[in-house]
Design a protein around this motif. Sequence first.
Motif, PDB file in Angstrom:
ATOM      1  N   PRO A 152       0.831  -1.207   0.000  1.00 52.76           N
ATOM      2  CA  PRO A 152       0.000   0.000   0.000  1.00 52.76           C
ATOM      3  C   PRO A 152       0.863   1.253   0.000  1.00 52.76           C
ATOM      4  O   PRO A 152       1.993   1.247   0.514  1.00 52.76           O
ATOM      5  N   PRO A 153       0.372   2.350  -0.553  1.00 52.54           N
ATOM      6  CA  PRO A 153       1.098   3.611  -0.409  1.00 52.54           C
ATOM      7  C   PRO A 153       1.049   4.084   1.043  1.00 52.54           C
ATOM      8  O   PRO A 153       0.149   3.702   1.801  1.00 52.54           O
ATOM      9  N   ILE A 154       2.023   4.882   1.405  1.00 47.54           N
ATOM     10  CA  ILE A 154       2.101   5.449   2.756  1.00 47.54           C
ATOM     11  C   ILE A 154       2.091   6.969   2.618  1.00 47.54           C
ATOM     12  O   ILE A 154       2.899   7.535   1.878  1.00 47.54           O
ATOM     13  N   PHE A 155       1.184   7.609   3.320  1.00 49.12           N
ATOM     14  CA  PHE A 155       1.086   9.063   3.262  1.00 49.12           C
ATOM     15  C   PHE A 155       1.363   9.654   4.639  1.00 49.12           C
ATOM     16  O   PHE A 155       0.719   9.289   5.616  1.00 49.12           O
ATOM     17  N   LEU A 156       2.334  10.566   4.688  1.00 47.49           N
ATOM     18  CA  LEU A 156       2.610  11.318   5.903  1.00 47.49           C
ATOM     19  C   LEU A 156       1.698  12.543   5.888  1.00 47.49           C
ATOM     20  O   LEU A 156       1.846  13.412   5.028  1.00 47.49           O
ATOM     21  N   ILE A 157       0.750  12.614   6.826  1.00 45.95           N
ATOM     22  CA  ILE A 157      -0.270  13.655   6.741  1.00 45.95           C
ATOM     23  C   ILE A 157      -0.213  14.655   7.893  1.00 45.95           C
ATOM     24  O   ILE A 157      -1.179  15.372   8.142  1.00 45.95           O
ATOM     25  N   ASP A 186      -9.181   7.613  -2.978  1.00 41.86           N
ATOM     26  CA  ASP A 186      -8.525   7.108  -4.188  1.00 41.86           C
ATOM     27  C   ASP A 186      -7.675   5.873  -3.915  1.00 41.86           C
ATOM     28  O   ASP A 186      -7.493   5.039  -4.813  1.00 41.86           O
ATOM     29  N   TYR A 187      -7.156   5.742  -2.703  1.00 44.37           N
ATOM     30  CA  TYR A 187      -6.257   4.634  -2.341  1.00 44.37           C
ATOM     31  C   TYR A 187      -6.735   4.045  -1.020  1.00 44.37           C
ATOM     32  O   TYR A 187      -6.132   4.285   0.034  1.00 44.37           O
ATOM     33  N   PRO A 188      -7.829   3.299  -1.056  1.00 49.77           N
ATOM     34  CA  PRO A 188      -8.496   2.861   0.182  1.00 49.77           C
ATOM     35  C   PRO A 188      -7.673   1.921   1.047  1.00 49.77           C
ATOM     36  O   PRO A 188      -7.992   1.751   2.227  1.00 49.77           O
ATOM     37  N   ASP A 189      -6.618   1.304   0.495  1.00 52.19           N
ATOM     38  CA  ASP A 189      -5.775   0.417   1.291  1.00 52.19           C
ATOM     39  C   ASP A 189      -4.529   1.123   1.829  1.00 52.19           C
ATOM     40  O   ASP A 189      -3.671   0.483   2.453  1.00 52.19           O
ATOM     41  N   ALA A 190      -4.407   2.416   1.596  1.00 50.19           N
ATOM     42  CA  ALA A 190      -3.211   3.151   1.987  1.00 50.19           C
ATOM     43  C   ALA A 190      -3.050   3.198   3.498  1.00 50.19           C
ATOM     44  O   ALA A 190      -4.010   3.049   4.258  1.00 50.19           O
ATOM     45  N   LEU A 191      -1.807   3.425   3.919  1.00 51.35           N
ATOM     46  CA  LEU A 191      -1.480   3.640   5.320  1.00 51.35           C
ATOM     47  C   LEU A 191      -1.199   5.127   5.524  1.00 51.35           C
ATOM     48  O   LEU A 191      -0.555   5.766   4.686  1.00 51.35           O
ATOM     49  N   PHE A 192      -1.659   5.666   6.636  1.00 53.43           N
ATOM     50  CA  PHE A 192      -1.517   7.094   6.920  1.00 53.43           C
ATOM     51  C   PHE A 192      -0.812   7.275   8.263  1.00 53.43           C
ATOM     52  O   PHE A 192      -1.146   6.597   9.239  1.00 53.43           O
ATOM     53  N   LYS A 199      -7.627   1.313  11.630  1.00 55.70           N
ATOM     54  CA  LYS A 199      -6.406   0.518  11.581  1.00 55.70           C
ATOM     55  C   LYS A 199      -5.404   1.029  10.543  1.00 55.70           C
ATOM     56  O   LYS A 199      -4.297   0.512  10.442  1.00 55.70           O
ATOM     57  N   GLN A 200      -5.812   2.035   9.779  1.00 58.03           N
ATOM     58  CA  GLN A 200      -4.934   2.549   8.722  1.00 58.03           C
ATOM     59  C   GLN A 200      -4.265   3.866   9.094  1.00 58.03           C
ATOM     60  O   GLN A 200      -3.570   4.458   8.272  1.00 58.03           O
ATOM     61  N   LEU A 201      -4.453   4.313  10.326  1.00 62.08           N
ATOM     62  CA  LEU A 201      -3.812   5.540  10.789  1.00 62.08           C
ATOM     63  C   LEU A 201      -2.931   5.250  11.987  1.00 62.08           C
ATOM     64  O   LEU A 201      -3.338   4.574  12.925  1.00 62.08           O
ATOM     65  N   LEU A 202      -1.719   5.808  11.945  1.00 60.05           N
ATOM     66  CA  LEU A 202      -0.839   5.799  13.105  1.00 60.05           C
ATOM     67  C   LEU A 202      -0.588   7.249  13.512  1.00 60.05           C
ATOM     68  O   LEU A 202      -0.120   8.060  12.705  1.00 60.05           O
ATOM     69  N   LEU A 203      -0.891   7.574  14.761  1.00 59.71           N
ATOM     70  CA  LEU A 203      -0.532   8.865  15.333  1.00 59.71           C
ATOM     71  C   LEU A 203       0.867   8.718  15.922  1.00 59.71           C
ATOM     72  O   LEU A 203       1.074   7.926  16.841  1.00 59.71           O
ATOM     73  N   PHE A 204       1.826   9.471  15.384  1.00 54.87           N
ATOM     74  CA  PHE A 204       3.222   9.304  15.784  1.00 54.87           C
ATOM     75  C   PHE A 204       3.794  10.643  16.212  1.00 54.87           C
ATOM     76  O   PHE A 204       4.042  11.532  15.396  1.00 54.87           O
ATOM     77  N   PHE A 255       3.312  -1.069  12.828  1.00 52.72           N
ATOM     78  CA  PHE A 255       2.307  -0.550  11.898  1.00 52.72           C
ATOM     79  C   PHE A 255       2.625  -0.939  10.460  1.00 52.72           C
ATOM     80  O   PHE A 255       1.741  -1.278   9.673  1.00 52.72           O
ATOM     81  N   LEU A 256       3.909  -0.936  10.129  1.00 53.96           N
ATOM     82  CA  LEU A 256       4.328  -1.211   8.753  1.00 53.96           C
ATOM     83  C   LEU A 256       4.656  -2.676   8.505  1.00 53.96           C
ATOM     84  O   LEU A 256       4.626  -3.138   7.354  1.00 53.96           O
ATOM     85  N   ALA A 257       4.960  -3.421   9.573  1.00 52.54           N
ATOM     86  CA  ALA A 257       5.468  -4.791   9.430  1.00 52.54           C
ATOM     87  C   ALA A 257       4.561  -5.731   8.652  1.00 52.54           C
ATOM     88  O   ALA A 257       5.080  -6.620   7.948  1.00 52.54           O
ATOM     89  N   PRO A 258       3.231  -5.622   8.710  1.00 56.85           N
ATOM     90  CA  PRO A 258       2.422  -6.545   7.903  1.00 56.85           C
ATOM     91  C   PRO A 258       2.627  -6.396   6.396  1.00 56.85           C
ATOM     92  O   PRO A 258       2.290  -7.310   5.638  1.00 56.85           O
TER      93      PRO A 258
END
Length: 210
Positions: free
Chosen positions: A9-14, A101-107, A173-178, A191-194
């Motif tokens: 999946p794409p990863i977006f830093l938001i 647009d990218y429903p499987d993305a990680l944020f 499950k697709q958002l990580l607050l960091f 969060f990214l390991a899967p």
Amino acid sequence: MRTASQTTPPIFLIGFNKCGTTSFHDYFKANGISSVHWRANTLAMALHQNHLAGQPLLQGIDRWTAYTDMICIPGTPWGGSNSDDQPLIEGSRYFKALHRDYPDALFVLNTRNPFDWIRSRLKHDQGRFAQAYLDALRPDGIRNRRQLKQRWLLDWYQHHSEVLQYFSTEAPKQLLLFHISETPVKRLNRFLAPHFAIQQRRFPHHHRSA
């Protein structure tokens, strides 16, 4: 072109810039994740133009996996700007459209203490960043540094509230607050390991404010 069949999946830093975006960029690259950072305004400009055209937001910039520092400030880069005729663009604000647009993305909502963030923005590039941002906001009635700081603080709290409210119901499950100085890096690794082989398990800290 990115397709639904792609396994990673794409990863977006938001979060906003000056919240560890360069460190995330280096972390992704160290783990073999194709990453792009700012790219002299062109990431934000492409998101904005694709949004206006009703196209997928990564149209033309879909060759990377991780996207960081998606911002466009008119007048930058200094001495050779490609953004003089562009609006002020905070690409992280497109998080809902990116999820559509990218429903499987990680944020990842990268964050820090907001007052430290404001100080870091004011000092960035010897104050030229803040001056360019102030110039871009003059049509909105922002005319001095005090008003600029108030505007940034308002944007900060609005954006964080909107992101957390949206993902809590749409894709928790697709958002990580960091928080870049408080959150253990193991949460980012988990969060990214899967989806990715995380070998570099430390988080680098570049451009850290004193």
